[in-house]
Enzyme design. Sequence first.
Site, PDB file in Angstrom:
ATOM      1  N   SER A 183      30.759 -61.465 -25.912  1.00  0.00           N
ATOM      2  CA  SER A 183      31.569 -60.292 -25.565  1.00  0.00           C
ATOM      3  C   SER A 183      32.687 -60.034 -26.575  1.00  0.00           C
ATOM      4  O   SER A 183      33.147 -58.903 -26.720  1.00  0.00           O
ATOM      5  CB  SER A 183      32.163 -60.448 -24.161  1.00  0.00           C
ATOM      6  OG  SER A 183      32.967 -61.618 -24.086  1.00  0.00           O
ATOM      7  N   ASP A 426      43.583 -61.557 -18.389  1.00  0.00           N
ATOM      8  CA  ASP A 426      42.549 -61.785 -19.407  1.00  0.00           C
ATOM      9  C   ASP A 426      43.254 -62.076 -20.724  1.00  0.00           C
ATOM     10  O   ASP A 426      43.767 -61.161 -21.383  1.00  0.00           O
ATOM     11  CB  ASP A 426      41.654 -60.550 -19.525  1.00  0.00           C
ATOM     12  CG  ASP A 426      40.539 -60.714 -20.561  1.00  0.00           C
ATOM     13  OD1 ASP A 426      40.574 -61.701 -21.330  1.00  0.00           O
ATOM     14  OD2 ASP A 426      39.646 -59.853 -20.606  1.00  0.00           O
ATOM     15  N   HIS A 429      39.885 -61.678 -24.262  1.00  0.00           N
ATOM     16  CA  HIS A 429      39.456 -60.476 -24.992  1.00  0.00           C
ATOM     17  C   HIS A 429      40.671 -59.769 -25.605  1.00  0.00           C
ATOM     18  O   HIS A 429      41.800 -60.225 -25.447  1.00  0.00           O
ATOM     19  CB  HIS A 429      38.678 -59.557 -24.053  1.00  0.00           C
ATOM     20  CG  HIS A 429      37.463 -60.215 -23.477  1.00  0.00           C
ATOM     21  ND1 HIS A 429      37.477 -60.832 -22.245  1.00  0.00           N
ATOM     22  CD2 HIS A 429      36.208 -60.367 -23.967  1.00  0.00           C
ATOM     23  CE1 HIS A 429      36.276 -61.346 -21.995  1.00  0.00           C
ATOM     24  NE2 HIS A 429      35.490 -61.086 -23.022  1.00  0.00           N
TER      25      HIS A 429
END
Length: 447
Positions: A183, A426, A429
């Site tokens: 990702s 998060d 990312h």
Amino acid sequence: MLHRWQKKRTHFPLIIALVLCIFLVCSILLTERSIQQIYGEDHRHTSLKQASLLKSTVLANSTFPSTSPVVLDRFTTCRSTVKYNGRKPGWMVTPKSLDPHGSDGSCDVFSGKWIFDNISYPLYNEQDCPYMSDQLACHKHGRSDLRYQHWRWQPHGCSLKKWNVIEMWEKLRGKRLMFVGDSLNRGQWISMVCLLQSVIPEDKRSMSPNAHLTIFRAEEYNATVEFLWAPLLVDSNSDDPVNHRLNERIMRPDSVLRHAALWEHADILVFNSYLWWRQGPVKLLWADQANGVCEEIDGLGGMELAMEAWANWVASNVKPLKKRVFFVTMSPTHLWNREWEEPGSEEGNCYDENIPIRDSLYWGSGSDLPTMQMVERVLSLLGSMVSVVNITQLSEYRKDGHPSVYRKFWEKLSSEQLRNPASYSDCIHWCLPGVPDVWNELLFHLL
């Protein structure tokens, strides 16, 4: 007369039949001989060519098993599990003597500092990119402090090549640029699409549906920018781009067959792999293991096996003058603010961080040194066949660049989590526009 005529009629067909048989036999013999004379060399050449092709195919795909194994999917399970016995694939790449970074030594573009620049950056606006991911669109999901978008990477002693979208498209004209990985690599792919799409008319561009391979196409340049989901590089039960959150991760340490069938035709390849190997042990199911018995290995050991299988594919298949291969180093996490804050600070992570780390020597535990050393060793075997995009140190400074709570969360958040934002932040990312845009500037510079 009648009897004489009848007698002649009796023998005449026999004579004709005998002549015809002799003629046919001679014709067959002559024809076979003629065929051998006319086509014999061609047949021999074809046989040799086929044998040569078969040999080259086997050599070129030496990372693949001799027989196609059962494809792994998210329903694959291990019948039983034993400890890893130390087995390695039966091939190894020959070390190359050339510099793995492909650098002329005049400038290390990976060593530098972040400069606040609200004139030149961001290189695009979040709302102007129709392909933006809700996982990375931080402003859309409530982040009001936009300073994370305005930082420029400045190497020490030189300058990074200034981004030019038309020049990049010219580099890509008639080519396939493919990002392969997890990702984080998908985030870099989305960044690249957002950087490129603005100059392509809406009716001259298209995006295929999200799948194992997702493709952005620009008709004017006959070019594509693609993303291939392959979080472990080798074949695994996590290769579904959507349903890959599994309790047991199973991989084939000796096969890249499933992914390589798609990436082998790309002109420019950008690989990454790291975070998926830091989630505990993995199970190995060798291609020739038909009884479902898996071996268990720690994440670093599994990654090393996968990297070696990938490196063997590169060494066997890549001609540097025809195909460019890049490997992006580990993307750091910022999960514990005690690593950059003063002692005694309240426990937290990247939540509510809005400026980069200033300490040029900072190195967090989110970037594992043994892993980097292993990756460097494997890449050094490939020499100039692979260019390294070393994003780790420059990204280490950017504790402010993660989505934190400003992204779409597909799972429902509990009331306890909502009371403590750091608990669901998060810090893996990256917001876009942001840090991955600089990764792509580095790629542009190296191209």
